[in-house]
Write a protein that holds these residues in place. Sequence first.
Motif, PDB file in Angstrom:
ATOM      1  N   GLU A   1       0.851  -1.300  -0.034  1.00  0.00           N
ATOM      2  CA  GLU A   1      -0.082   0.110  -0.086  1.00  0.00           C
ATOM      3  C   GLU A   1       0.970   1.442  -0.017  1.00  0.00           C
ATOM      4  OE1 GLU A   1      -4.173   0.577   2.196  1.00  0.00           O
ATOM      5  OE2 GLU A   1      -2.338   1.440   3.629  1.00  0.00           O
ATOM      6  N   VAL A   2       0.493   2.165  -0.990  1.00  0.00           N
ATOM      7  CA  VAL A   2       1.275   3.367  -1.093  1.00  0.00           C
ATOM      8  C   VAL A   2       0.292   4.579  -0.942  1.00  0.00           C
ATOM      9  CG1 VAL A   2       3.174   2.356  -2.040  1.00  0.00           C
ATOM     10  CG2 VAL A   2       1.343   3.216  -3.560  1.00  0.00           C
ATOM     11  N   THR A   3       0.716   5.725  -0.627  1.00  0.00           N
ATOM     12  CA  THR A   3      -0.053   6.997  -0.813  1.00  0.00           C
ATOM     13  C   THR A   3       0.821   7.894  -1.622  1.00  0.00           C
ATOM     14  OG1 THR A   3      -0.777   6.756   1.502  1.00  0.00           O
ATOM     15  CG2 THR A   3      -0.934   8.913   0.535  1.00  0.00           C
ATOM     16  N   VAL A   4       0.026   8.397  -2.656  1.00  0.00           N
ATOM     17  CA  VAL A   4       0.620   8.944  -3.759  1.00  0.00           C
ATOM     18  C   VAL A   4      -0.078  10.698  -3.653  1.00  0.00           C
ATOM     19  CG1 VAL A   4       1.469   6.941  -5.309  1.00  0.00           C
ATOM     20  CG2 VAL A   4      -0.835   8.105  -5.648  1.00  0.00           C
ATOM     21  N   THR A   5       0.861  11.495  -4.005  1.00  0.00           N
ATOM     22  CA  THR A   5       0.343  12.790  -4.056  1.00  0.00           C
ATOM     23  C   THR A   5       0.816  13.379  -5.638  1.00  0.00           C
ATOM     24  OG1 THR A   5       0.252  13.341  -1.814  1.00  0.00           O
ATOM     25  CG2 THR A   5       0.423  15.211  -3.333  1.00  0.00           C
ATOM     26  N   GLY A   6      -0.041  13.514  -6.392  1.00  0.00           N
ATOM     27  CA  GLY A   6       0.250  13.843  -7.975  1.00  0.00           C
ATOM     28  C   GLY A   6      -0.548  14.859  -8.230  1.00  0.00           C
ATOM     29  N   ASP A   7      -0.325  15.741  -9.429  1.00  0.00           N
ATOM     30  CA  ASP A   7      -1.097  16.731  -9.876  1.00  0.00           C
ATOM     31  C   ASP A   7      -2.173  16.079 -10.723  1.00  0.00           C
ATOM     32  OD1 ASP A   7       0.828  18.319  -8.929  1.00  0.00           O
ATOM     33  OD2 ASP A   7       1.988  18.795 -10.745  1.00  0.00           O
ATOM     34  N   LEU A   8      -3.301  16.594 -10.642  1.00  0.00           N
ATOM     35  CA  LEU A   8      -4.496  16.069 -11.060  1.00  0.00           C
ATOM     36  C   LEU A   8      -4.762  16.537 -12.464  1.00  0.00           C
ATOM     37  CD1 LEU A   8      -6.988  14.403 -10.412  1.00  0.00           C
ATOM     38  CD2 LEU A   8      -8.207  16.334  -9.737  1.00  0.00           C
ATOM     39  N   GLN A   9      -5.102  15.662 -13.459  1.00  0.00           N
ATOM     40  CA  GLN A   9      -5.309  15.852 -14.916  1.00  0.00           C
ATOM     41  C   GLN A   9      -6.543  15.165 -15.402  1.00  0.00           C
ATOM     42  OE1 GLN A   9      -2.083  17.235 -17.069  1.00  0.00           O
ATOM     43  NE2 GLN A   9      -2.961  18.322 -15.224  1.00  0.00           N
ATOM     44  N   ALA A  10      -7.155  15.903 -16.345  1.00  0.00           N
ATOM     45  CA  ALA A  10      -8.220  15.393 -17.106  1.00  0.00           C
ATOM     46  C   ALA A  10      -8.183  14.340 -17.977  1.00  0.00           C
ATOM     47  CB  ALA A  10      -9.212  16.371 -17.715  1.00  0.00           C
ATOM     48  N   SER A  11      -8.867  13.479 -18.157  1.00  0.00           N
ATOM     49  CA  SER A  11      -8.619  12.490 -19.217  1.00  0.00           C
ATOM     50  C   SER A  11      -8.569  12.836 -20.586  1.00  0.00           C
ATOM     51  CB  SER A  11      -9.936  11.448 -19.244  1.00  0.00           C
ATOM     52  OG  SER A  11     -10.203  10.728 -18.190  1.00  0.00           O
ATOM     53  N   GLU A  12      -7.471  12.376 -21.447  1.00  0.00           N
ATOM     54  CA  GLU A  12      -7.231  12.997 -22.595  1.00  0.00           C
ATOM     55  C   GLU A  12      -8.323  12.657 -23.442  1.00  0.00           C
ATOM     56  OE1 GLU A  12      -2.218  12.727 -22.184  1.00  0.00           O
ATOM     57  OE2 GLU A  12      -3.328  11.083 -23.322  1.00  0.00           O
ATOM     58  N   ASN A  13      -8.156  13.478 -24.690  1.00  0.00           N
ATOM     59  CA  ASN A  13      -9.015  13.234 -25.772  1.00  0.00           C
ATOM     60  C   ASN A  13      -8.370  13.092 -27.148  1.00  0.00           C
ATOM     61  OD1 ASN A  13      -8.756  16.056 -26.402  1.00  0.00           O
ATOM     62  ND2 ASN A  13     -10.259  16.386 -24.843  1.00  0.00           N
ATOM     63  N   THR A  14      -8.969  13.050 -28.202  1.00  0.00           N
ATOM     64  CA  THR A  14      -8.279  12.990 -29.638  1.00  0.00           C
ATOM     65  C   THR A  14      -7.518  14.350 -29.941  1.00  0.00           C
ATOM     66  OG1 THR A  14     -10.102  13.568 -30.732  1.00  0.00           O
ATOM     67  CG2 THR A  14      -9.821  11.265 -30.502  1.00  0.00           C
ATOM     68  N   HIS A  15      -7.828  15.247 -29.133  1.00  0.00           N
ATOM     69  CA  HIS A  15      -7.043  16.816 -29.657  1.00  0.00           C
ATOM     70  C   HIS A  15      -6.045  16.920 -28.449  1.00  0.00           C
ATOM     71  CE1 HIS A  15     -10.461  17.536 -32.243  1.00  0.00           C
ATOM     72  NE2 HIS A  15     -11.292  17.371 -31.308  1.00  0.00           N
ATOM     73  N   SER A  16      -5.653  16.276 -27.508  1.00  0.00           N
ATOM     74  CA  SER A  16      -4.551  16.352 -26.727  1.00  0.00           C
ATOM     75  C   SER A  16      -3.226  16.042 -27.506  1.00  0.00           C
ATOM     76  CB  SER A  16      -4.686  15.510 -25.334  1.00  0.00           C
ATOM     77  OG  SER A  16      -5.926  15.731 -24.837  1.00  0.00           O
ATOM     78  N   ASP A  17      -2.132  16.797 -26.846  1.00  0.00           N
ATOM     79  CA  ASP A  17      -0.908  16.776 -27.525  1.00  0.00           C
ATOM     80  C   ASP A  17      -0.475  15.339 -27.365  1.00  0.00           C
ATOM     81  OD1 ASP A  17      -1.165  19.270 -28.035  1.00  0.00           O
ATOM     82  OD2 ASP A  17      -0.015  19.982 -26.404  1.00  0.00           O
ATOM     83  N   GLY A  18       0.384  14.744 -28.136  1.00  0.00           N
ATOM     84  CA  GLY A  18       0.884  13.475 -27.980  1.00  0.00           C
ATOM     85  C   GLY A  18      -0.158  12.118 -27.939  1.00  0.00           C
TER      86      GLY A  18
END
Length: 309
Positions: free
Chosen positions: A134-151
């Motif tokens: 078990e781990v506790t992570v703290t990360g920057d929240l991002q929205a799900s990507e779509n077809t127009h997202s970079d990469g």
Amino acid sequence: MYRFLLTPRWWGINLFVVLAIPFCVFMGTWQLGRFEERVQSHEQAEKAPDPSTRAAKPLDELLPVDKVTSGRPAIATGTYADQFLVPGRKLEDRQGFYVLNMLRTDSGKALPVVRGWLPGSASDAKVPAAPKGEVTVTGDLQASENTHSDGVDVRGGLPGGQIGMISAATLVNLVPYDVFDAWVTLPEPEAGGTGGAMKPVPAAAPEGSGLDLKAFQNLGYTGEWFVFAAFVLFMWFRLVRREAEAERDIALGLVPEEPAPGSEDAPEDPTARDAPEDAAPGSKAPQDAQSAPEDPSSPDYDVASTPVR
């Protein structure tokens, strides 16, 4: 002179102009409003503090992801499960791939976690193992990507264990559990050295919060719609002017009307003028008697075929 505007043909033209101009103005105004919204959003984003510097909150309190919560530090606890590689991602102008692991939380749902970035190709790459237990992570929240997202790679056909888009719609078909409609990226390498070789992936700004290409597209569309409205009005005035000039020329006799066939003013057929009344249609008129050849055997000729005077 302008009574022609009440004819059925011009009623159709006038109706088209009356409907087309307000529609073009409305669409141009709407596109201009979209551009102004993007400008205001960009100004607000510039004045607002960096989301990553704000206090971290539990994941559930920050969902769903919007322009306010995007980039905010989110805390989630669970155990790492399936791992995927996301090829074709650049970092500092270098080509590489993301290392993504599914963090299964106590609720049963899994949170996609981008643990870091590695250079090179994702095929046959050696990836540092994820922490166990078990781990506790703290990360920057991002929205799900779509077809127009970079990469994003939407071509498909990737090898097993690789995905082209970080989104719940893609991952839910690859894992036997529910997936949050969001993902986080770790701002620092993992503790313990297991991810020390990977570089952190910086959080991206939320869509529509900056003066990107879409904002200037809205501005370009604004100009196009107003140009369309002006063009419709110009063509209407041009057609009215041409019709009015034609009506004026006819009234002044500058453009005489052509007589109808069979009228008294119609030109007479020159070939029918010399034809006899009893001649059959299409037959030629007889030649003049003076132009007919003289017969030597006529009584008016002597033996020497000399005409008698």
